[in-house]
Scaffold this motif. Structure first.
Motif, mmCIF file in Angstrom:
data_model
loop_
_atom_site.group_PDB
_atom_site.id
_atom_site.type_symbol
_atom_site.label_atom_id
_atom_site.label_comp_id
_atom_site.label_asym_id
_atom_site.label_seq_id
_atom_site.Cartn_x
_atom_site.Cartn_y
_atom_site.Cartn_z
ATOM 1 N N ALA A 20 0.822 -1.206 0.000
ATOM 2 C CA ALA A 20 0.000 0.000 0.000
ATOM 3 C C ALA A 20 0.857 1.258 0.000
ATOM 4 O O ALA A 20 0.536 2.247 -0.684
ATOM 5 C CB ALA A 20 -0.920 -0.001 1.228
ATOM 6 N N PHE A 21 1.976 1.239 0.717
ATOM 7 C CA PHE A 21 2.865 2.398 0.739
ATOM 8 C C PHE A 21 3.530 2.596 -0.624
ATOM 9 O O PHE A 21 3.680 3.735 -1.093
ATOM 10 C CB PHE A 21 3.927 2.227 1.825
ATOM 11 N N ALA A 22 3.922 1.487 -1.242
ATOM 12 C CA ALA A 22 4.564 1.598 -2.557
ATOM 13 C C ALA A 22 3.583 2.124 -3.598
ATOM 14 O O ALA A 22 3.959 2.908 -4.481
ATOM 15 C CB ALA A 22 5.114 0.231 -2.988
ATOM 16 N N GLU A 23 2.326 1.732 -3.506
ATOM 17 C CA GLU A 23 1.327 2.195 -4.468
ATOM 18 C C GLU A 23 1.092 3.697 -4.356
ATOM 19 O O GLU A 23 0.906 4.379 -5.376
ATOM 20 C CB GLU A 23 0.019 1.440 -4.237
ATOM 21 N N LYS A 24 1.130 4.251 -3.140
ATOM 22 C CA LYS A 24 0.900 5.683 -2.952
ATOM 23 C C LYS A 24 2.173 6.501 -3.106
ATOM 24 O O LYS A 24 2.125 7.717 -3.295
ATOM 25 C CB LYS A 24 0.296 5.921 -1.565
ATOM 26 N N GLY A 25 3.308 5.857 -3.039
ATOM 27 C CA GLY A 25 4.559 6.591 -3.168
ATOM 28 C C GLY A 25 5.047 7.181 -1.863
ATOM 29 O O GLY A 25 5.687 8.248 -1.868
ATOM 30 N N VAL A 26 4.803 6.514 -0.765
ATOM 31 C CA VAL A 26 5.248 6.960 0.552
ATOM 32 C C VAL A 26 6.304 5.981 1.045
ATOM 33 O O VAL A 26 6.123 4.754 0.986
ATOM 34 C CB VAL A 26 4.074 7.031 1.552
ATOM 35 N N ASP A 27 7.426 6.496 1.527
ATOM 36 C CA ASP A 27 8.508 5.642 2.030
ATOM 37 C C ASP A 27 8.133 5.074 3.397
ATOM 38 O O ASP A 27 7.674 5.802 4.283
ATOM 39 C CB ASP A 27 9.802 6.444 2.156
ATOM 40 N N LEU A 28 8.361 3.781 3.568
ATOM 41 C CA LEU A 28 8.147 3.108 4.836
ATOM 42 C C LEU A 28 9.502 2.660 5.366
ATOM 43 O O LEU A 28 10.175 1.817 4.746
ATOM 44 C CB LEU A 28 7.211 1.911 4.670
ATOM 45 N N VAL A 29 9.922 3.222 6.496
ATOM 46 C CA VAL A 29 11.278 3.032 6.994
ATOM 47 C C VAL A 29 11.228 2.322 8.340
ATOM 48 O O VAL A 29 10.357 2.600 9.179
ATOM 49 C CB VAL A 29 11.998 4.394 7.139
ATOM 50 N N ARG A 30 12.173 1.401 8.539
ATOM 51 C CA ARG A 30 12.336 0.717 9.827
ATOM 52 C C ARG A 30 13.361 1.490 10.646
ATOM 53 O O ARG A 30 14.535 1.586 10.290
ATOM 54 C CB ARG A 30 12.812 -0.715 9.610
ATOM 55 N N SER A 31 12.896 2.066 11.774
ATOM 56 C CA SER A 31 13.808 2.811 12.643
ATOM 57 C C SER A 31 14.683 1.838 13.414
ATOM 58 O O SER A 31 14.230 0.768 13.840
ATOM 59 C CB SER A 31 13.020 3.685 13.614
ATOM 60 N N PRO A 32 15.957 2.169 13.617
ATOM 61 C CA PRO A 32 16.848 1.262 14.362
ATOM 62 C C PRO A 32 16.474 1.230 15.836
ATOM 63 O O PRO A 32 15.863 2.146 16.373
ATOM 64 C CB PRO A 32 18.228 1.888 14.155
ATOM 65 N N GLY A 33 16.866 0.151 16.510
ATOM 66 C CA GLY A 33 16.622 0.018 17.947
ATOM 67 C C GLY A 33 15.751 -1.179 18.237
ATOM 68 O O GLY A 33 15.287 -1.887 17.351
ATOM 69 N N GLY A 34 15.535 -1.413 19.503
ATOM 70 C CA GLY A 34 14.692 -2.525 19.938
ATOM 71 C C GLY A 34 15.502 -3.692 20.432
ATOM 72 O O GLY A 34 15.380 -4.112 21.569
ATOM 73 N N GLY A 35 16.376 -4.227 19.567
ATOM 74 C CA GLY A 35 17.208 -5.348 19.976
ATOM 75 C C GLY A 35 16.396 -6.622 20.160
ATOM 76 O O GLY A 35 15.272 -6.756 19.684
ATOM 77 N N ALA A 36 16.967 -7.572 20.848
ATOM 78 C CA ALA A 36 16.327 -8.868 21.067
ATOM 79 C C ALA A 36 15.414 -8.789 22.284
ATOM 80 O O ALA A 36 15.717 -9.309 23.358
ATOM 81 C CB ALA A 36 17.387 -9.951 21.242
ATOM 82 N N VAL A 37 14.300 -8.126 22.115
ATOM 83 C CA VAL A 37 13.337 -7.951 23.194
ATOM 84 C C VAL A 37 12.166 -8.903 22.980
ATOM 85 O O VAL A 37 11.682 -9.058 21.855
ATOM 86 C CB VAL A 37 12.832 -6.497 23.264
ATOM 87 N N VAL A 38 11.721 -9.528 24.047
ATOM 88 C CA VAL A 38 10.589 -10.453 23.990
ATOM 89 C C VAL A 38 9.440 -9.866 24.795
ATOM 90 O O VAL A 38 9.638 -9.380 25.914
ATOM 91 C CB VAL A 38 10.972 -11.838 24.543
ATOM 92 N N VAL A 39 8.249 -9.900 24.203
ATOM 93 C CA VAL A 39 7.050 -9.405 24.880
ATOM 94 C C VAL A 39 6.016 -10.518 24.917
ATOM 95 O O VAL A 39 6.003 -11.408 24.055
ATOM 96 C CB VAL A 39 6.474 -8.167 24.165
ATOM 97 N N CYS A 40 5.146 -10.453 25.928
ATOM 98 C CA CYS A 40 4.070 -11.436 26.070
ATOM 99 C C CYS A 40 2.781 -10.790 25.579
ATOM 100 O O CYS A 40 2.144 -10.021 26.317
ATOM 101 C CB CYS A 40 3.945 -11.869 27.531
ATOM 102 N N VAL A 41 2.399 -11.075 24.331
ATOM 103 C CA VAL A 41 1.271 -10.410 23.700
ATOM 104 C C VAL A 41 0.491 -11.406 22.860
ATOM 105 O O VAL A 41 0.908 -12.548 22.650
ATOM 106 C CB VAL A 41 1.748 -9.240 22.805
ATOM 107 N N ASP A 42 -0.662 -10.941 22.374
ATOM 108 C CA ASP A 42 -1.424 -11.655 21.354
ATOM 109 C C ASP A 42 -0.916 -11.142 20.010
ATOM 110 O O ASP A 42 -1.176 -9.991 19.647
ATOM 111 C CB ASP A 42 -2.918 -11.369 21.515
ATOM 112 N N PRO A 43 -0.175 -11.944 19.251
ATOM 113 C CA PRO A 43 0.456 -11.426 18.025
ATOM 114 C C PRO A 43 -0.546 -10.889 17.007
ATOM 115 O O PRO A 43 -0.277 -9.897 16.332
ATOM 116 C CB PRO A 43 1.237 -12.630 17.490
ATOM 117 N N SER A 44 -1.720 -11.531 16.875
ATOM 118 C CA SER A 44 -2.691 -11.053 15.898
ATOM 119 C C SER A 44 -3.268 -9.709 16.314
ATOM 120 O O SER A 44 -3.482 -8.826 15.473
ATOM 121 C CB SER A 44 -3.814 -12.081 15.732
ATOM 122 N N ARG A 45 -3.508 -9.523 17.625
ATOM 123 C CA ARG A 45 -4.064 -8.254 18.090
ATOM 124 C C ARG A 45 -3.042 -7.122 17.991
ATOM 125 O O ARG A 45 -3.361 -6.015 17.568
ATOM 126 C CB ARG A 45 -4.540 -8.403 19.538
#
Length: 388
Positions: A254-279
Motif C-alpha cells: 500500500a505504501f509503494a502504491e501511494k509513493g510513501v517511504d516506509l522506513v524501519r527505525s533502528p533500535g529494539g534489539g532482542a526484546v521479547v514481549v508477552c502479547v497476542d500477536p494477531s491483536r
C-alpha cells in the motif's frame, strides 16, 4: 400442583419530592444546621447559668466569712443577696447578648451555605435536563464546597464532550450508512425496472456495497467489545523484531502504491514481549494505515521500537504528514473521530481503528499516546508494553 409463591413483602414508600419542588425548611441542611446550633447555644446558656448559680454564692460566702463577717449576720445576708442579683443580671445580659450574636453568626453561615448548596442544586438540575454547558459557581463557601464545585464542573465538561461525541457518532453513522444503502436501493430499483442488467459490473457494485455495510457492522461490534473489555487475548512470548517485521511486510504494498517511504527505525534489539500477536499486528496495521492516509506522496513513515526503562518497551509510528492540532490530540482515540471535516471514507476513515487500538493496548497492560508539533509537522504514536 405447584406450590403457591409467598406474597412479596411491601415496604412503606419513601416520601419523594419533585425536582422543581423545594424541600421543607426543617429538612434542608442549612435549616438543620441552624436548629442544631441554636440548641447547642441554648444548652450552653442554661449550663452557664446553672453553674454560676450553684458555684458562685458558696465561694463568695466563704470569702466574706474569712474577711471577718459572722456567718448569720444581717449584713452578710444583704451582701449575698446583692451579689446574687448583680450576678444574675450581669450573667443574663451577657448570655443574652452572646446568644443573639451567635444566632446572627449562625444565620449568616447557614445562609451562605444554603446559597452555595442552592447554586449547586440548580446547576445539577439543569445538567440533568441536558444543558451540559452550565457550570457551578465557585462561591468560596469553604474548601469542601469549592472542591465539590470544581469536581462537578469537571464532570459536566466530560458529559458535554460525551454528548458531542454521541452526536458526531450518530452523524457519522448516518453518513456511512447512507451511501451504500442509496447505491443498493438504486441498483435494486434499476434491476426491478429492467433498466440495469445483472452483469459482472452490477454484481461487483452490489458485492462491494454489501461488503462495506458488513465491514461497518464488524467495526462497530469491535468497538463495543473493545470498550466493554470483552476482547479475548491469546498471549504468548513473541520477539518484538518479528512483530515489527510482519507489520512492515504487510503494509509495504500500500505504501509503494501511494509513493510513501516506509522506513524501519533502528533500535529494539532482542526484546521479547508477552502479547497476542494477531491483536498487536492489528494495532500496528491500524497505526500504519492511519499514517499512510495522512501522509502525502513523497512523504515518509517510520516504525521502530526501543527499550523504555527496565520493564517496558516502546513502539513508535511517526510520519511526516499533515500533523494534528492541539485540540484534536485529546480526541484522536474517541469513537468515529476524524481529524478533518471530509466525509469521504477513503480519505479520512471511520475513526474506529484508533479506538480499537487503544482498547487492545490497554488489555495488554500498556498505554498508547499521540503527539504532534501541529499541522504540517507530522504526528507520532507511541505504544508502551510490558516486557515478558
Amino acid at each position: 400442583m405447584s406450590a403457591r409463591r409467598p406474597a412479596k413483602q411491601r415496604y412503606p414508600a419513601k416520601q419523594r419530592y419533585p425536582a422543581n419542588q423545594k424541600y421543607p425548611a426543617n429538612q434542608s441542611l442549612a435549616g438543620r444546621l441552624m436548629v442544631g446550633q441554636t440548641i447547642v447555644l441554648l444548652a450552653s446558656v442554661l449550663t452557664a447559668g446553672l453553674v454560676a448559680s450553684l458555684v458562685g454564692p458558696p465561694i463568695f460566702h466563704d470569702h466574706l466569712v474569712e474577711a471577718g463577717h459572722t456567718a448569720r449576720s444581717p449584713e452578710l445576708t444583704h451582701i449575698e443577696a446583692a451579689y446574687r442579683e448583680a450576678s444574675a443580671i450581669a450573667l443574663g445580659v451577657a448570655l443574652l447578648l452572646s446568644l443573639l450574636c451567635a444566632l446572627v453568626v449562625s444565620w449568616l453561615v447557614s445562609r451562605r451555605l444554603r446559597r452555595s448548596l442552592h447554586d449547586l442544586t440548580e446547576t445539577a438540575r439543569e445538567v440533568s435536563q441536558g444543558r451540559y454547558g452550565r457550570r457551578a459557581p465557585v462561591t468560596g463557601g469553604g474548601s469542601e464546597l469549592d472542591s465539590f464545585a470544581v469536581a462537578f464542573n469537571s464532570m459536566a465538561s466530560r458529559l458535554q464532550d460525551v454528548e458531542a461525541t454521541r452526536r458526531r457518532l450518530l452523524s457519522d453513522l448516518a453518513h456511512e450508512l447512507r451511501t451504500p444503502i442509496a447505491t443498493l436501493s438504486a441498483y435494486h430499483e434499476g434491476l426491478a425496472d429492467g433498466v440495469i442488467e445483472l452483469d459482472a459490473d452490477a454484481r461487483a457494485v452490489l458485492v462491494s456495497q454489501t461488503a462495506r455495510l458488513s465491514r461497518l457492522a464488524e467495526d462497530i461490534d469491535d468497538v463495543s467489545r473493545a470498550e466493554e473489555g470483552r476482547l479475548r487475548l491469546e498471549l504468548s512470548r513473541q520477539p518484538l523484531e518479528d512483530l515489527i517485521t510482519a507489520a512492515l511486510d504487510g503494509a509495504r504494498p500500500a505504501f509503494a502504491e501511494k509513493g510513501v517511504d516506509l522506513v524501519r527505525s533502528p533500535g529494539g534489539g532482542a526484546v521479547v514481549v508477552c502479547v497476542d500477536p494477531s491483536r498487536i499486528g492489528q494495532v500496528l496495521g491500524n497505526l500504519l494505515t492511519n499514517a499512510l492516509r495522512h501522509t502525502p506522496a513523497g512523504g515518509r513513515v517510520m516504525l521502530g521500537a526501543s527499550r523504555s526503562g527496565e520493564n517496558e518497551v516502546a513502539i513508535r509510528v511517526s510520519d511526516t504528514g499533515e500533523g494534528i492540532t492541539e485540540e484534536q490530540l485529546s480526541h484522536v482515540f474517541e469513537r468515529f473521530f476524524r481529524g478533518d471535516s471530509a466525509r469521504d471514507r477513503d480519505r479520512s476513515g471511520s475513526g474506529i481503528g484508533l479506538t480499537i487500538s487503544r482498547a487492545i493496548v490497554l488489555a495488554h497492560g500498556g498505554t498508547i499516546t499521540a503527539s504532534s508539533d501541529g499541522p504540517g509537522h507530522g504526528a507520532s504514536f507511541e505504544i508502551l508494553l510490558p516486557r515478558a
